[in-house]
Motif scaffolding. Structure first.
Motif, PDB file in Angstrom:
ATOM      1  N   PRO A 163      -1.256 -58.263  29.738  1.00 31.16           N
ATOM      2  CA  PRO A 163      -2.457 -57.740  30.405  1.00 31.16           C
ATOM      3  C   PRO A 163      -2.377 -56.243  30.652  1.00 31.16           C
ATOM      4  O   PRO A 163      -3.355 -55.507  30.466  1.00 31.16           O
ATOM      5  CB  PRO A 163      -2.508 -58.528  31.717  1.00 31.16           C
ATOM      6  N   ARG A 164      -1.221 -55.766  31.079  1.00 30.49           N
ATOM      7  CA  ARG A 164      -1.042 -54.357  31.394  1.00 30.49           C
ATOM      8  C   ARG A 164      -1.323 -53.485  30.167  1.00 30.49           C
ATOM      9  O   ARG A 164      -2.041 -52.481  30.240  1.00 30.49           O
ATOM     10  CB  ARG A 164       0.388 -54.148  31.890  1.00 30.49           C
ATOM     11  N   ALA A 165      -0.766 -53.873  29.032  1.00 30.08           N
ATOM     12  CA  ALA A 165      -0.940 -53.078  27.814  1.00 30.08           C
ATOM     13  C   ALA A 165      -2.366 -53.155  27.286  1.00 30.08           C
ATOM     14  O   ALA A 165      -2.916 -52.155  26.807  1.00 30.08           O
ATOM     15  CB  ALA A 165       0.050 -53.561  26.751  1.00 30.08           C
ATOM     16  N   VAL A 166      -2.957 -54.342  27.364  1.00 27.21           N
ATOM     17  CA  VAL A 166      -4.328 -54.499  26.850  1.00 27.21           C
ATOM     18  C   VAL A 166      -5.322 -53.745  27.725  1.00 27.21           C
ATOM     19  O   VAL A 166      -6.298 -53.173  27.229  1.00 27.21           O
ATOM     20  CB  VAL A 166      -4.681 -55.998  26.721  1.00 27.21           C
ATOM     21  N   VAL A 167      -5.091 -53.720  29.027  1.00 30.64           N
ATOM     22  CA  VAL A 167      -5.938 -52.916  29.913  1.00 30.64           C
ATOM     23  C   VAL A 167      -5.908 -51.454  29.473  1.00 30.64           C
ATOM     24  O   VAL A 167      -6.945 -50.778  29.430  1.00 30.64           O
ATOM     25  CB  VAL A 167      -5.476 -53.054  31.386  1.00 30.64           C
ATOM     26  N   ASP A 168      -4.736 -50.954  29.116  1.00 26.17           N
ATOM     27  CA  ASP A 168      -4.614 -49.557  28.687  1.00 26.17           C
ATOM     28  C   ASP A 168      -5.368 -49.319  27.381  1.00 26.17           C
ATOM     29  O   ASP A 168      -6.059 -48.296  27.225  1.00 26.17           O
ATOM     30  CB  ASP A 168      -3.139 -49.196  28.526  1.00 26.17           C
TER      31      ASP A 168
ATOM     32  N   GLY B  62      -6.242 -60.807  20.984  1.00 28.52           N
ATOM     33  CA  GLY B  62      -7.517 -60.770  20.271  1.00 28.52           C
ATOM     34  C   GLY B  62      -8.471 -59.756  20.873  1.00 28.52           C
ATOM     35  O   GLY B  62      -9.194 -59.047  20.150  1.00 28.52           O
ATOM     36  N   MET B  63      -8.489 -59.657  22.199  1.00 26.43           N
ATOM     37  CA  MET B  63      -9.320 -58.660  22.869  1.00 26.43           C
ATOM     38  C   MET B  63      -8.890 -57.253  22.467  1.00 26.43           C
ATOM     39  O   MET B  63      -9.729 -56.367  22.228  1.00 26.43           O
ATOM     40  CB  MET B  63      -9.232 -58.847  24.382  1.00 26.43           C
ATOM     41  N   ALA B  64      -7.579 -57.030  22.395  1.00 26.84           N
ATOM     42  CA  ALA B  64      -7.074 -55.715  22.000  1.00 26.84           C
ATOM     43  C   ALA B  64      -7.442 -55.392  20.555  1.00 26.84           C
ATOM     44  O   ALA B  64      -7.805 -54.248  20.232  1.00 26.84           O
ATOM     45  CB  ALA B  64      -5.556 -55.671  22.181  1.00 26.84           C
TER      46      ALA B  64
ATOM     47  N   LEU C   1       6.260 -60.688  20.533  1.00 31.12           N
ATOM     48  CA  LEU C   1       6.809 -61.293  21.746  1.00 31.12           C
ATOM     49  C   LEU C   1       6.084 -62.595  22.085  1.00 31.12           C
ATOM     50  O   LEU C   1       6.727 -63.578  22.483  1.00 31.12           O
ATOM     51  CB  LEU C   1       6.700 -60.310  22.913  1.00 31.12           C
ATOM     52  N   VAL C   2       4.777 -62.628  21.888  1.00 33.14           N
ATOM     53  CA  VAL C   2       4.012 -63.851  22.149  1.00 33.14           C
ATOM     54  C   VAL C   2       4.406 -64.943  21.157  1.00 33.14           C
ATOM     55  O   VAL C   2       4.580 -66.117  21.529  1.00 33.14           O
ATOM     56  CB  VAL C   2       2.501 -63.574  22.110  1.00 33.14           C
ATOM     57  N   LEU C   3       4.569 -64.577  19.887  1.00 33.50           N
ATOM     58  CA  LEU C   3       4.969 -65.570  18.888  1.00 33.50           C
ATOM     59  C   LEU C   3       6.372 -66.095  19.174  1.00 33.50           C
ATOM     60  O   LEU C   3       6.636 -67.294  19.027  1.00 33.50           O
ATOM     61  CB  LEU C   3       4.900 -64.968  17.484  1.00 33.50           C
ATOM     62  N   LYS C   4       7.273 -65.208  19.586  1.00 35.17           N
ATOM     63  CA  LYS C   4       8.617 -65.663  19.957  1.00 35.17           C
ATOM     64  C   LYS C   4       8.539 -66.648  21.126  1.00 35.17           C
ATOM     65  O   LYS C   4       9.228 -67.680  21.143  1.00 35.17           O
ATOM     66  CB  LYS C   4       9.495 -64.478  20.346  1.00 35.17           C
ATOM     67  N   THR C   5       7.703 -66.329  22.107  1.00 38.96           N
ATOM     68  CA  THR C   5       7.541 -67.208  23.271  1.00 38.96           C
ATOM     69  C   THR C   5       7.005 -68.564  22.852  1.00 38.96           C
ATOM     70  O   THR C   5       7.490 -69.614  23.299  1.00 38.96           O
ATOM     71  CB  THR C   5       6.616 -66.557  24.306  1.00 38.96           C
ATOM     72  N   ALA C   6       5.984 -68.559  21.989  1.00 36.17           N
ATOM     73  CA  ALA C   6       5.412 -69.814  21.500  1.00 36.17           C
ATOM     74  C   ALA C   6       6.462 -70.633  20.758  1.00 36.17           C
ATOM     75  O   ALA C   6       6.566 -71.860  20.944  1.00 36.17           O
ATOM     76  CB  ALA C   6       4.227 -69.511  20.582  1.00 36.17           C
TER      77      ALA C   6
ATOM     78  N   THR D 275       1.385 -51.062  19.935  1.00 37.49           N
ATOM     79  CA  THR D 275       1.475 -51.947  21.097  1.00 37.49           C
ATOM     80  C   THR D 275       1.092 -53.372  20.750  1.00 37.49           C
ATOM     81  O   THR D 275       1.775 -54.330  21.149  1.00 37.49           O
ATOM     82  CB  THR D 275       0.564 -51.419  22.228  1.00 37.49           C
ATOM     83  N   VAL D 276       0.007 -53.528  20.012  1.00 35.62           N
ATOM     84  CA  VAL D 276      -0.448 -54.876  19.646  1.00 35.62           C
ATOM     85  C   VAL D 276       0.585 -55.582  18.771  1.00 35.62           C
ATOM     86  O   VAL D 276       0.854 -56.780  18.957  1.00 35.62           O
ATOM     87  CB  VAL D 276      -1.820 -54.814  18.940  1.00 35.62           C
ATOM     88  N   GLU D 277       1.183 -54.850  17.829  1.00 31.04           N
ATOM     89  CA  GLU D 277       2.187 -55.479  16.975  1.00 31.04           C
ATOM     90  C   GLU D 277       3.398 -55.924  17.784  1.00 31.04           C
ATOM     91  O   GLU D 277       3.963 -56.995  17.541  1.00 31.04           O
ATOM     92  CB  GLU D 277       2.613 -54.513  15.869  1.00 31.04           C
ATOM     93  N   GLN D 278       3.805 -55.122  18.762  1.00 32.39           N
ATOM     94  CA  GLN D 278       4.923 -55.504  19.620  1.00 32.39           C
ATOM     95  C   GLN D 278       4.586 -56.742  20.458  1.00 32.39           C
ATOM     96  O   GLN D 278       5.388 -57.682  20.567  1.00 32.39           O
ATOM     97  CB  GLN D 278       5.287 -54.339  20.545  1.00 32.39           C
ATOM     98  N   LEU D 279       3.404 -56.714  21.061  1.00 30.49           N
ATOM     99  CA  LEU D 279       2.999 -57.829  21.910  1.00 30.49           C
ATOM    100  C   LEU D 279       2.897 -59.120  21.105  1.00 30.49           C
ATOM    101  O   LEU D 279       3.326 -60.189  21.571  1.00 30.49           O
ATOM    102  CB  LEU D 279       1.654 -57.531  22.569  1.00 30.49           C
TER     103      LEU D 279
END
Length: 404
Positions: free
Chosen positions: A346-351, A272-274, A318-323, A311-315
């Motif tokens: 975190p690494r990708a969102v920082v970027d 959401g931050m991204a 992966l988060v939905l798969k994890t959930a 990047t956001v679409e990839q993340l």
């Protein structure tokens, strides 16, 4: 894997998006103004209580808790898109909906491991949003990335436990509404099994021997909205033996159970931050001109925005798969994916936030935009809940085990 929103998730998404637009975003500036008028910077600003009342009225309350007896009864997959929406305003939205850390993790601990008295005394007011709480594990004198290192001593003395130790970066502890600490320490420091040496006890804030010494800053921010991050000293603080959570020696296992959902919640909010950073980048690029043409026409800006979207679409996938895995095979079965998102997100969102700050120029590092504070929060999550390197080590060892 089907990640389409079911009817209940879609209903809550629509309500939550409207709540953010109508109440939360407008309240961000109001909260900053109200904070200037407080007698203590750690008090909860009035607009937050107004947001909480409205969220409860709309049924947007305790959405994080899968136990339907106490919370909304949502699965991780149902909660993920809601946490993402709340992550767009991390200083206000999670608190407004009673979905803010560390209270979420503490409520989960009390739900799963607390006894009836503990749930009555502490879980119920937390669920109602009447009090706040803190989780005291990290210590300044040891490498707390290895939780077995902690040195805080929890000694049994008759019908009491005596707690001695020093903790820091205890989130929420500066808030005067923080009434209870869950403290992790060693009840059996010389035990043969290093993962059975630790226990957890409930320590009320007003217990003699408990001193909240100072606020710890994060990249210069004191994080008022979350109640700060404190250094706390326990000097022979005594609590009833009945304040033990679960059993002696069960602290490490409880911590692992607590941190699994916490890690995915953080990653959900980071997305959401991204998304908010991308929105701010696009608005800025469309409204500013440099060297004779709009920033939106500059090739490097195109690259930043396109890369951020990919990047956001990839993340998110992966988060939905994890959930989904956490819901279907449990936290242990999703261990690889939990660690993967904790490393990657975190690494990708920082970027992404770094590019957004660059696009905003001086405004990006100012208090007039949320980007600098979002950056500080995202960068901190490369350390919080276990630094990246710990998760990389564990993940690599699990992969190598297939071949060794």
């Amino acid at each position: 894997m089907d990640f389409a929103f079911d009817a209940r998730t879609e209903e809550l998404r629509v309500k939550l998006l409207a709540f953010m637009d109508e109440y939360v975003y407008p309240a961000e500036a109001v909260a900053e103004e109200q904070r200037d008028g407080l007698t203590s910077p750690w008090e909860t600003v009035p607009v937050v209580e107004e947001l909480k009342a409205e969220a409860r009225r709309q049924g947007l309350w305790n959405l994080f808790l899968p136990d339907s007896e106490y919370g909304a009864g949502l699965t991780n997959l149902q909660y993920a898109p809601l946490a993402e929406i709340m992550g767009r305003s991390p200083q206000l939205a999670p608190t407004a909906t009673n979905c803010a850390a560390p209270d979420t993790g503490n409520m989960e601990v009390l739900t799963q491991f607390g006894d009836e008295r503990q749930r009555k005394q502490w879980l119920e007011p937390l669920l109602a949003g009447e009090i706040r709480s803190a989780f005291a594990m990290t210590e300044p004198e040891v490498a707390s990335s290895d939780a077995t290192n902690i040195t805080t001593h929890i000694r049994r003395d008759g019908d009491e436990y005596v707690i001695t130790g020093r903790k820091w970066y205890i989130s929420g502890a500066m808030n005067p509404d923080c009434k209870i600490f869950i403290v992790m320490g060693k009840t059996d420091p010389d035990g043969d099994d290093i993962r059975r040496q630790q226990s957890m006890v409930l320590v009320p804030r007003d217990t003699p021997g408990v001193t909240v010494k100072r606020a710890m800053r994060v990249f210069g921010y004191e994080d008022h909205s979350h109640g700060g991050h404190a250094e706390v000293v326990f000097d022979d603080a005594r609590v009833p033996a009945s304040n033990l959570i679960g059993e002696e020696g069960g602290g490490f296992a409880i911590a692992q159970a607590r941190l699994g959902p916490g890690r995915i919640h953080h990653c959900m909010r980071l997305i959401g931050m991204a998304e908010r950073a991308i929105e701010l980048m696009c608005r800025r690029a469309a409204s500013r001109t440099a060297f004779g043409k709009a920033l939106a026409q500059q090739g490097v800006v195109h690259n930043w925005i396109a890369d951020a979207r990919v990047t956001v679409e990839q993340l998110r996938l992966l988060v939905l798969k994890t959930a989904w895995l956490m819901d279907t095979v449990g936290n242990k079965g999703a261990h690889t994916e939990i660690q993967s998102i904790k490393i990657a997100t975190p690494r990708a969102v920082v970027d992404i936030l770094d590019r957004a700050i660059q696009l905003h120029g001086a405004g990006g590092v100012s208090q007039d935009f949320p980007l600098a504070e979002l950056y500080a929060g995202a960068r901190t999550l490369m350390i919080a809940d276990g630094p990246d390197e710990v998760h990389q080590r564990s993940l690599a060892r699990r992969e190598l085990k297939k071949y060794l």
